[in-house]
Structures are given as structure tokens and as C-alpha cells.
Design an enzyme around this catalytic site. Structure first.
Site, PDB file in Angstrom:
ATOM      1  N   VAL A  63     -43.131 -12.718  62.822  1.00  0.00           N
ATOM      2  CA  VAL A  63     -43.433 -13.926  61.801  1.00  0.00           C
ATOM      3  C   VAL A  63     -43.626 -13.448  60.689  1.00  0.00           C
ATOM      4  O   VAL A  63     -43.273 -14.223  59.656  1.00  0.00           O
ATOM      5  CB  VAL A  63     -44.421 -14.866  62.460  1.00  0.00           C
ATOM      6  CG1 VAL A  63     -43.868 -15.486  63.921  1.00  0.00           C
ATOM      7  CG2 VAL A  63     -45.563 -14.197  62.536  1.00  0.00           C
ATOM      8  N   ASN A  89     -48.456 -20.322  66.495  1.00  0.00           N
ATOM      9  CA  ASN A  89     -49.383 -19.675  67.223  1.00  0.00           C
ATOM     10  C   ASN A  89     -49.704 -18.360  67.161  1.00  0.00           C
ATOM     11  O   ASN A  89     -50.880 -17.936  67.247  1.00  0.00           O
ATOM     12  CB  ASN A  89     -49.105 -19.990  68.799  1.00  0.00           C
ATOM     13  CG  ASN A  89     -50.189 -19.303  69.737  1.00  0.00           C
ATOM     14  OD1 ASN A  89     -51.040 -19.785  70.067  1.00  0.00           O
ATOM     15  ND2 ASN A  89     -49.532 -18.358  70.246  1.00  0.00           N
ATOM     16  N   SER A 141     -58.670 -21.898  63.995  1.00  0.00           N
ATOM     17  CA  SER A 141     -59.798 -21.436  64.931  1.00  0.00           C
ATOM     18  C   SER A 141     -61.172 -22.222  64.332  1.00  0.00           C
ATOM     19  O   SER A 141     -61.133 -22.632  63.179  1.00  0.00           O
ATOM     20  CB  SER A 141     -59.707 -19.967  64.740  1.00  0.00           C
ATOM     21  OG  SER A 141     -61.027 -19.479  65.139  1.00  0.00           O
ATOM     22  N   TYR A 154     -59.435 -12.801  58.880  1.00  0.00           N
ATOM     23  CA  TYR A 154     -59.126 -13.673  59.986  1.00  0.00           C
ATOM     24  C   TYR A 154     -59.450 -14.723  59.332  1.00  0.00           C
ATOM     25  O   TYR A 154     -58.731 -15.987  59.395  1.00  0.00           O
ATOM     26  CB  TYR A 154     -59.820 -13.204  61.306  1.00  0.00           C
ATOM     27  CG  TYR A 154     -59.607 -14.059  62.324  1.00  0.00           C
ATOM     28  CD1 TYR A 154     -57.985 -14.108  62.972  1.00  0.00           C
ATOM     29  CD2 TYR A 154     -60.328 -15.047  62.951  1.00  0.00           C
ATOM     30  CE1 TYR A 154     -57.906 -14.658  64.090  1.00  0.00           C
ATOM     31  CE2 TYR A 154     -59.718 -16.010  63.824  1.00  0.00           C
ATOM     32  CZ  TYR A 154     -58.619 -15.631  64.563  1.00  0.00           C
ATOM     33  OH  TYR A 154     -58.307 -16.445  65.627  1.00  0.00           O
ATOM     34  N   ALA A 155     -60.834 -14.821  58.689  1.00  0.00           N
ATOM     35  CA  ALA A 155     -61.349 -16.434  58.445  1.00  0.00           C
ATOM     36  C   ALA A 155     -60.607 -16.907  57.177  1.00  0.00           C
ATOM     37  O   ALA A 155     -60.390 -18.034  57.195  1.00  0.00           O
ATOM     38  CB  ALA A 155     -62.835 -16.273  58.303  1.00  0.00           C
ATOM     39  N   ALA A 156     -60.462 -16.079  56.291  1.00  0.00           N
ATOM     40  CA  ALA A 156     -59.426 -16.414  55.208  1.00  0.00           C
ATOM     41  C   ALA A 156     -58.197 -17.099  55.655  1.00  0.00           C
ATOM     42  O   ALA A 156     -57.662 -18.017  55.226  1.00  0.00           O
ATOM     43  CB  ALA A 156     -59.058 -15.202  54.355  1.00  0.00           C
ATOM     44  N   LYS A 158     -57.399 -18.479  58.541  1.00  0.00           N
ATOM     45  CA  LYS A 158     -57.417 -19.739  59.470  1.00  0.00           C
ATOM     46  C   LYS A 158     -58.086 -20.740  58.919  1.00  0.00           C
ATOM     47  O   LYS A 158     -57.800 -21.964  59.035  1.00  0.00           O
ATOM     48  CB  LYS A 158     -58.632 -19.466  60.718  1.00  0.00           C
ATOM     49  CG  LYS A 158     -58.063 -18.427  61.794  1.00  0.00           C
ATOM     50  CD  LYS A 158     -56.603 -18.898  62.139  1.00  0.00           C
ATOM     51  CE  LYS A 158     -55.909 -17.876  63.333  1.00  0.00           C
ATOM     52  NZ  LYS A 158     -54.768 -18.359  64.042  1.00  0.00           N
ATOM     53  N   ILE A 187     -61.634 -18.634  73.463  1.00  0.00           N
ATOM     54  CA  ILE A 187     -60.574 -18.916  74.795  1.00  0.00           C
ATOM     55  C   ILE A 187     -60.442 -17.571  75.421  1.00  0.00           C
ATOM     56  O   ILE A 187     -60.111 -16.483  74.767  1.00  0.00           O
ATOM     57  CB  ILE A 187     -59.333 -19.442  74.340  1.00  0.00           C
ATOM     58  CG1 ILE A 187     -59.531 -20.793  73.481  1.00  0.00           C
ATOM     59  CG2 ILE A 187     -58.407 -19.870  75.635  1.00  0.00           C
ATOM     60  CD1 ILE A 187     -60.299 -21.884  74.125  1.00  0.00           C
TER      61      ILE A 187
END
Ligand code: NAP
Length: 246
Positions: A63, A89, A141, A154-156, A158, A187
Site C-alpha cells: 500500500v 486496514n 485506533s 504509530y500515534a501520528a 492514526k 484486539i
């Protein structure tokens, strides 16, 4: 069946939340596209769905690489003649605290989780705008709402996914395209299996429900947002997190 004959694409549908979702979409009557980075992984899920009598196409594309995404979109359009639902996703983690994070860790998470969503969203939006209908669901998230220790990169991404969701909802609404985000809590998948047991226990303890989620919990939210039941819902972020932060 809530998605009869819709063409549904889920990126990263070879495992975890994506795999559970593509199976659920097929059960709801959709013609489905399994998407991953390796032929072997994609073919395994394609064969599982074919054995269950479902209409399915497999595509192999990273992707984060625009050319690969564009060829995948062309292949889907040629095969099914439409793209009705896209779930962005595919996602990865490469965790480290701010002062220890490397440039490589930062860049690779941005490339997949942020640029990958942009690449696929742009490709699908062009098809959907021409059709004058479509639904895009971006996977954010709980970390994209509250942040998380050790997940600067990852936070940036999401948080960024939520920004793109709201922007696309404004740009594409008049073209008949709805765009929403889902923000899963913790999850149980391969991604969370890499996390230390004590963090998972702490997450369980934080939730008023006292449990972790399952991929099916997120798949059910995708089906709702993709279906006509959500025809008046756009630009929103649906938290599916067991109330982990209240
Ligand atoms: P997972 O089990 O690790 O699956 C990730 C999927 O993404 C795999 O199918 C993988 O396929 C694919 N993928 C990774 N990089 C890719 C790339 N560059 N191009 C194409 N496909 C790629 O992850 P998951 O836990 O189900 O997570 C799915 C999404 O939910 C992610 O966006 C994640 O950030 C989000 N999320 C998960 C949780 C959780 O607790 N699990 C919580 C909040 C949000 P291949 O490896 O076969 O290529």
C-alpha cells in the site's frame, strides 16, 4: 444480507482484523478483494473463500507504493467493474520511546499507515466519484485519539488517518461517497500478540467491560458503516474499544 453484490476491498486482509472482515463481508453477500503483500498469504485466504463458494479476487500490492496500488485498483475495476467499499486496514507498528526511535522506524510506519491510506483512498475515490457512490472506512485506533507510550510514529499516523477521514468526508460527500473511521481498542491479533502480557492485562483492567476485543467486533462495525443502515453517517470516528478510555 446487508452487502449483496457490493464490491468490497479490504487492504491487509491476510490476517487479523482484515481477514475477519473480508470473510464477514463475503458472508454478507459482497464480492470481495483480498489484499496483502505476498502472493502466498493472499492465495491462502482467496482459496479459503473460494472453497466456501464466495466470489473473490486476490491482489498483491504494497500500500505504500503508489504504482502498485494503482495497478491493483485497475485490476479490481477490470475484474469486477466497480469498487463500492474500501477498508483502509493495512497497518504496522515499530515501537520505541521518542528518544530511542530511529528514522527508519518512523519512516516505515508513516509510509504504510499514512501514505498507504492516502494512496488507496485516492485510487478508490476516483472510481467511486465516477460511479457517484461508495464507502471508504479508514482504520485508526484508540491510540489515534489518546496517544500511547512508545508509539510516536504509530500515534501520528492514526491521528492523521482521522484528519484524512474528515477531509475526504467533506470533499466526497456531494459525489455520493461516505467516509468514516473506526478506532479499535485492543484486539487480539498477531499485532497485539507481540505486546507484553502485562500491557494486555493492564488494557483489560482499564476497560469497564474487563475484556479485550476480537477481530469480529471490528468486522461488525465495518459492515454497519459499509451498509445502507449508515447512509446518513459520514465524517465520524466510531470507537470500538470496550470503553477503554472514558
Ligand atoms: P495484523 O494482524 O498484523 O495484519 C496486518 C495486515 O496488513 C496483514 O494482512 C498484512 O499483510 C497487511 N500489511 C502490512 N503492511 C502492508 C503493506 N505495506 N501493504 C499491504 N498490506 C500490508 O494487524 P491487525 O491487528 O489486524 O491490524 C489491522 C489494522 O487495525 C491496522 O491498521 C492496525 O493499526 C489497526 N488496529 C489494530 C488494533 C489491534 O489491537 N490489533 C488496535 C487498533 C487499531 P501481509 O503481511 O500479508 O502483507
Amino acid at each position: 444480507m446487508r452487502l449483496k453484490d457490493k464490491v468490497a476491498v479490504v487492504t491487509g486482509s491476510t490476517s487479523g482484523i482484515g481477514k475477519a472482515s473480508i470473510i464477514k463481508f463475503a458472508e454478507e453477500g459482497a464480492k470481495v478483494v483480498v489484499w496483502g503483500r505476498t502472493n502466498e498469504e493472499v492465495e491462502a485466504v482467496v482459496n479459503e473463500l473460494k472453497d466456501a463458494g464466495k466470489e473473490v479476487l486476490g491482489v498483491t500490492a504494497d500500500v505504500s507504493v503508489a504504482e502498485e496500488v494503482n495497478s491493483a485498483m485497475d485490476k479490481i475495476k477490470d475484474h469486477f467493474g466497480a469498487i463500492d467499499i474500501l477498508v483502509n486496514n493495512a497497518g504496522i507498528t515499530a515501537d520505541a520511546q521518542l528518544m530511542k526511535m530511529t528514522e527508519e522506524q518512523f519512516d516505515k510506519v508513516i509510509a504504510v499507515n499514512l501514505k498507504g491510506v492516502y494512496n488507496c483512498g485516492q485510487g478508490a475515490a476516483k472510481v467511486m466519484a465516477e460511479q457517484k457512490s461508495g464507502v471508504i472506512i479508514n482504520v485508526s485506533s484508540v491510540v489515534g485519539i489518546y496517544g500511547n507510550f512508545g508509539q510516536t510514529n504509530y500515534a501520528a499516523t492514526k491521528f492523521g488517518v482521522i484528519g484524512m477521514t474528515k477531509t475526504w468526508a467533506k470533499e466526497l460527500g456531494r459525489k455520493g461517497v461516505r467516509v468514516n473511521a473506526v478506532a479499535p481498542g485492543f484486539i487480539v491479533t498477531e499485532m497485539t500478540a507481540k505486546m507484553p502480557e502485562k500491557i494486555l492485562d493492564a488494557m483489560k483492567a482499564k476497560s469497564p467491560l474487563g475484556i479485550l476485543g476480537e477481530p469480529a467486533d471490528i468486522a461488525n462495525a465495518f459492515v454497519y458503516l459499509a451498509s445502507d443502515e449508515a447512509k446518513f453517517v459520514t465524517g465520524t470516528v466510531l470507537s470500538v474499544d470496550g470503553g477503554v478510555v472514558l
